[in-house]
Write a protein that holds these residues in place. Structure first.
Motif: not given
Length: 126
Positions: A49, A51-52
């Motif tokens: 997603d 996010s990382y």
């Protein structure tokens, strides 16, 4: 932050490849994607997603494959003590990241380390 398209394509290829292995199942512990065989993880796929940073973690018992994986940009022994058992984290977003085909070879090796003999026999029979 947007995930680079080529990294996402590699990630998707690796995920598809992993889930095509005999007896493989996708699960989402800790909000991450993993592929398991016989209730044991054989590849950590993290999150897609954005996010990382995108990456995979595989278990490489073969010394040359393990050493090769660690030469990839940003690659390192996996955290939480897993690195001691041969687990390597390989980022996919860095310049010079391995090709999907090589990543799939490593996923298959990781699978062979974890999977029961009957499923490895099934894979070999394909």
């Amino acid at each position: 932050m947007a995930v680079p398209r080529n990294a996402l394509k590699k990630w998707e290829k690796v995920r598809e490849f992993a889930l095509a292995m005999p007896g493989a199942a996708e699960e989402f512990p800790w909000g991450e994607t993993v592929a398991k065989v016989n209730k044991k993880v054989f590849v950590f796929l993290g999150v897609d997603d954005g996010s990382y940073p995108l990456g995979i973690t595989v278990k490489l018992k073969d010394e040359s494959a393990h050493a090769h994986a660690l030469t990839c940009p940003g690659a390192e022994p996996a955290g939480y003590g897993l690195g001691k058992s041969g687990w390597v984290s390989i980022p996919l977003e860095q310049k010079g990241a391995p090709a999907a085909e090589l990543l799939c070879d490593w996923v298959e090796e990781s699978y062979r380390v974890i999977a029961p003999k009957r499923l490895i026999a099934e894979l070999d029979a394909r």
